[in-house]
Design a protein around this motif. Sequence first.
Motif, PDB file in Angstrom:
ATOM      1  N   MET A   1      -6.622   0.395   5.420  1.00 28.72           N
ATOM      2  CA  MET A   1      -5.336   0.840   4.791  1.00 28.72           C
ATOM      3  C   MET A   1      -5.126   2.324   4.744  1.00 28.72           C
ATOM      4  O   MET A   1      -6.336   3.053   4.283  1.00 28.72           O
ATOM      5  CB  MET A   1      -4.863  -0.115   4.392  1.00 28.72           C
ATOM      6  N   GLN A   2      -4.248   2.842   5.314  1.00 27.92           N
ATOM      7  CA  GLN A   2      -3.808   4.978   4.893  1.00 27.92           C
ATOM      8  C   GLN A   2      -2.495   4.498   4.517  1.00 27.92           C
ATOM      9  O   GLN A   2      -2.305   3.827   3.757  1.00 27.92           O
ATOM     10  CB  GLN A   2      -3.926   5.309   6.475  1.00 27.92           C
ATOM     11  N   PRO A   3      -2.305   6.039   4.366  1.00 29.75           N
ATOM     12  CA  PRO A   3      -1.231   6.390   3.183  1.00 29.75           C
ATOM     13  C   PRO A   3       0.147   6.129   4.320  1.00 29.75           C
ATOM     14  O   PRO A   3      -0.608   6.347   5.541  1.00 29.75           O
ATOM     15  CB  PRO A   3      -1.437   7.779   2.537  1.00 29.75           C
ATOM     16  N   ASN A   4       1.222   5.901   3.849  1.00 29.37           N
ATOM     17  CA  ASN A   4       2.499   5.949   4.407  1.00 29.37           C
ATOM     18  C   ASN A   4       1.978   4.249   5.295  1.00 29.37           C
ATOM     19  O   ASN A   4       2.481   4.603   6.985  1.00 29.37           O
ATOM     20  CB  ASN A   4       2.023   6.951   5.908  1.00 29.37           C
ATOM     21  N   ASP A   5       1.773   3.689   5.932  1.00 32.36           N
ATOM     22  CA  ASP A   5       1.630   2.089   6.858  1.00 32.36           C
ATOM     23  C   ASP A   5       2.160   1.223   5.861  1.00 32.36           C
ATOM     24  O   ASP A   5       2.833   1.975   4.978  1.00 32.36           O
ATOM     25  CB  ASP A   5      -0.304   1.920   6.848  1.00 32.36           C
ATOM     26  N   LYS A   6       2.436   0.700   6.714  1.00 34.01           N
ATOM     27  CA  LYS A   6       3.615  -0.466   6.727  1.00 34.01           C
ATOM     28  C   LYS A   6       3.562  -1.187   5.402  1.00 34.01           C
ATOM     29  O   LYS A   6       2.280  -2.003   6.373  1.00 34.01           O
ATOM     30  CB  LYS A   6       4.686  -0.719   7.687  1.00 34.01           C
ATOM     31  N   ILE A   7       3.468  -2.446   4.654  1.00 36.64           N
ATOM     32  CA  ILE A   7       2.418  -3.337   4.004  1.00 36.64           C
ATOM     33  C   ILE A   7       3.581  -4.236   3.679  1.00 36.64           C
ATOM     34  O   ILE A   7       4.694  -4.369   3.145  1.00 36.64           O
ATOM     35  CB  ILE A   7       1.625  -2.789   2.692  1.00 36.64           C
ATOM     36  N   THR A   8       3.215  -5.332   3.183  1.00 39.59           N
ATOM     37  CA  THR A   8       4.099  -6.236   2.464  1.00 39.59           C
ATOM     38  C   THR A   8       3.280  -7.065   1.138  1.00 39.59           C
ATOM     39  O   THR A   8       1.987  -6.886   1.430  1.00 39.59           O
ATOM     40  CB  THR A   8       4.018  -7.867   2.801  1.00 39.59           C
ATOM     41  N   CYS A   9       3.744  -6.024   0.322  1.00 34.99           N
ATOM     42  CA  CYS A   9       2.982  -5.726  -1.173  1.00 34.99           C
ATOM     43  C   CYS A   9       2.740  -7.354  -2.044  1.00 34.99           C
ATOM     44  O   CYS A   9       3.825  -7.769  -2.262  1.00 34.99           O
ATOM     45  CB  CYS A   9       3.968  -5.103  -2.281  1.00 34.99           C
ATOM     46  N   PRO A  10       1.596  -7.252  -1.719  1.00 38.58           N
ATOM     47  CA  PRO A  10       0.296  -9.039  -2.854  1.00 38.58           C
ATOM     48  C   PRO A  10       2.015  -8.560  -3.758  1.00 38.58           C
ATOM     49  O   PRO A  10       1.495  -9.794  -4.306  1.00 38.58           O
ATOM     50  CB  PRO A  10      -1.027  -8.351  -3.066  1.00 38.58           C
ATOM     51  N   ALA A  11       2.052  -7.865  -4.679  1.00 41.01           N
ATOM     52  CA  ALA A  11       2.394  -7.880  -6.695  1.00 41.01           C
ATOM     53  C   ALA A  11       4.304  -8.471  -6.304  1.00 41.01           C
ATOM     54  O   ALA A  11       4.250  -8.731  -7.014  1.00 41.01           O
ATOM     55  CB  ALA A  11       2.108  -6.026  -7.233  1.00 41.01           C
ATOM     56  N   CYS A  12       4.758  -7.747  -5.695  1.00 42.06           N
ATOM     57  CA  CYS A  12       6.210  -8.083  -5.726  1.00 42.06           C
ATOM     58  C   CYS A  12       6.429  -8.295  -4.404  1.00 42.06           C
ATOM     59  O   CYS A  12       8.260  -8.963  -4.391  1.00 42.06           O
ATOM     60  CB  CYS A  12       7.037  -6.308  -5.760  1.00 42.06           C
ATOM     61  N   LYS A  13       5.845  -8.492  -2.744  1.00 42.00           N
ATOM     62  CA  LYS A  13       5.751  -9.400  -1.965  1.00 42.00           C
ATOM     63  C   LYS A  13       7.120  -8.802  -1.147  1.00 42.00           C
ATOM     64  O   LYS A  13       8.549  -9.372  -0.427  1.00 42.00           O
ATOM     65  CB  LYS A  13       6.813 -10.974  -2.550  1.00 42.00           C
ATOM     66  N   GLU A  14       7.381  -7.855  -1.141  1.00 41.93           N
ATOM     67  CA  GLU A  14       8.442  -6.452  -0.534  1.00 41.93           C
ATOM     68  C   GLU A  14       8.119  -6.552   0.853  1.00 41.93           C
ATOM     69  O   GLU A  14       6.599  -5.472   0.183  1.00 41.93           O
ATOM     70  CB  GLU A  14       9.271  -6.321  -1.252  1.00 41.93           C
ATOM     71  N   ALA A  15       8.847  -4.986   1.566  1.00 43.26           N
ATOM     72  CA  ALA A  15       8.013  -4.991   2.693  1.00 43.26           C
ATOM     73  C   ALA A  15       8.186  -3.375   2.593  1.00 43.26           C
ATOM     74  O   ALA A  15       9.295  -2.719   1.801  1.00 43.26           O
ATOM     75  CB  ALA A  15       8.963  -5.087   4.052  1.00 43.26           C
ATOM     76  N   SER A  16       6.980  -2.614   1.939  1.00 40.57           N
ATOM     77  CA  SER A  16       6.915  -1.234   1.666  1.00 40.57           C
ATOM     78  C   SER A  16       5.845  -0.486   2.477  1.00 40.57           C
ATOM     79  O   SER A  16       5.220  -1.157   3.262  1.00 40.57           O
ATOM     80  CB  SER A  16       6.848  -1.319   0.122  1.00 40.57           C
ATOM     81  N   ILE A  17       5.496   0.379   1.461  1.00 44.43           N
ATOM     82  CA  ILE A  17       4.899   1.755   2.276  1.00 44.43           C
ATOM     83  C   ILE A  17       3.802   1.754   1.320  1.00 44.43           C
ATOM     84  O   ILE A  17       4.235   1.910  -0.010  1.00 44.43           O
ATOM     85  CB  ILE A  17       5.497   3.061   3.226  1.00 44.43           C
ATOM     86  N   ALA A  18       2.180   1.896   1.553  1.00 41.24           N
ATOM     87  CA  ALA A  18       1.513   2.302   0.979  1.00 41.24           C
ATOM     88  C   ALA A  18       1.670   4.077   0.545  1.00 41.24           C
ATOM     89  O   ALA A  18       1.794   4.819   1.360  1.00 41.24           O
ATOM     90  CB  ALA A  18      -0.157   2.279   1.764  1.00 41.24           C
ATOM     91  N   LYS A  19       1.357   4.377  -0.600  1.00 39.29           N
ATOM     92  CA  LYS A  19       1.783   5.813  -0.875  1.00 39.29           C
ATOM     93  C   LYS A  19       0.149   5.845  -1.817  1.00 39.29           C
ATOM     94  O   LYS A  19      -0.471   5.700  -2.787  1.00 39.29           O
ATOM     95  CB  LYS A  19       2.892   5.927  -2.272  1.00 39.29           C
ATOM     96  N   LEU A  20      -0.188   7.570  -1.360  1.00 32.22           N
ATOM     97  CA  LEU A  20      -0.822   8.079  -1.447  1.00 32.22           C
ATOM     98  C   LEU A  20      -1.158   8.562  -3.330  1.00 32.22           C
ATOM     99  O   LEU A  20      -0.383   9.042  -3.484  1.00 32.22           O
ATOM    100  CB  LEU A  20      -1.816   8.903  -0.649  1.00 32.22           C
ATOM    101  N   LYS A  21      -1.831   7.897  -4.421  1.00 30.62           N
ATOM    102  CA  LYS A  21      -1.852   8.767  -5.722  1.00 30.62           C
ATOM    103  C   LYS A  21      -2.646   8.602  -6.130  1.00 30.62           C
ATOM    104  O   LYS A  21      -4.256   7.894  -6.573  1.00 30.62           O
ATOM    105  CB  LYS A  21      -1.290   8.000  -6.791  1.00 30.62           C
ATOM    106  N   ASN A  22      -2.728  10.291  -6.987  1.00 31.96           N
ATOM    107  CA  ASN A  22      -4.282  10.540  -7.991  1.00 31.96           C
ATOM    108  C   ASN A  22      -4.465  10.061  -8.991  1.00 31.96           C
ATOM    109  O   ASN A  22      -3.813   8.944  -9.745  1.00 31.96           O
ATOM    110  CB  ASN A  22      -4.519  11.805  -8.058  1.00 31.96           C
ATOM    111  N   LYS A  23      -5.984   9.048  -9.197  1.00 24.70           N
ATOM    112  CA  LYS A  23      -5.675   8.737 -10.259  1.00 24.70           C
ATOM    113  C   LYS A  23      -6.447   9.295 -11.201  1.00 24.70           C
ATOM    114  O   LYS A  23      -7.353  10.162 -11.291  1.00 24.70           O
ATOM    115  CB  LYS A  23      -7.483   7.632  -9.523  1.00 24.70           C
ATOM    116  N   MET A  24      -6.124   9.379 -12.609  1.00 23.07           N
ATOM    117  CA  MET A  24      -6.691  10.480 -13.670  1.00 23.07           C
ATOM    118  C   MET A  24      -7.289  10.067 -15.072  1.00 23.07           C
ATOM    119  O   MET A  24      -6.726   9.014 -15.055  1.00 23.07           O
ATOM    120  CB  MET A  24      -5.474  11.487 -13.966  1.00 23.07           C
ATOM    121  N   ASP A  25      -8.256  10.836 -15.424  1.00 22.73           N
ATOM    122  CA  ASP A  25      -8.164  10.314 -16.661  1.00 22.73           C
ATOM    123  C   ASP A  25      -8.679  11.560 -17.633  1.00 22.73           C
ATOM    124  O   ASP A  25      -8.761  12.370 -16.941  1.00 22.73           O
ATOM    125  CB  ASP A  25      -9.392   9.992 -16.604  1.00 22.73           C
TER     126      ASP A  25
END
Length: 124
Positions: A1-25
């Motif tokens: 999966m790449q950023p900006n790919d169209k997906i169906t979210c497993p959590a909210c079950k809606e048609a969405s887009i994958a967004k790239l986010k930085n994971k911070m500590d």
Amino acid sequence: MQPNDKITCPACKEASIAKLKNKMDGFTKVGQVLVCMLCGAELETYKAPETAISSGEKKLGELGLLLGAVPSATVRLAAADDEKRFCKDCKHFLKHPFVDRCDIDNKPVDPMDDCGNFEKRAVK
């Protein structure tokens, strides 16, 4: 999966887009993850493609294909020390917030000008 790919979210079950986010500590970047753009649910960790080339190299390659020529190596401009005769490096240069001047004739100068009376300023 790449950023900006169209997906169906497993959590909210809606048609969405994958967004790239930085994971911070705290203030330290630990990695990057893909999240749902609608609900923010974490989908998977992001792995960048290994054959990634810079956009400049890609554009240069496309231009080469258009013109039917192979792009040459990147040109580097370098001047020898005796060619660097800028007023800003001269010992007669008087730096001022409003008008920079030459100490020899008290005329306004541009820091990038050069002249025959150049004498290299001593390095502190």
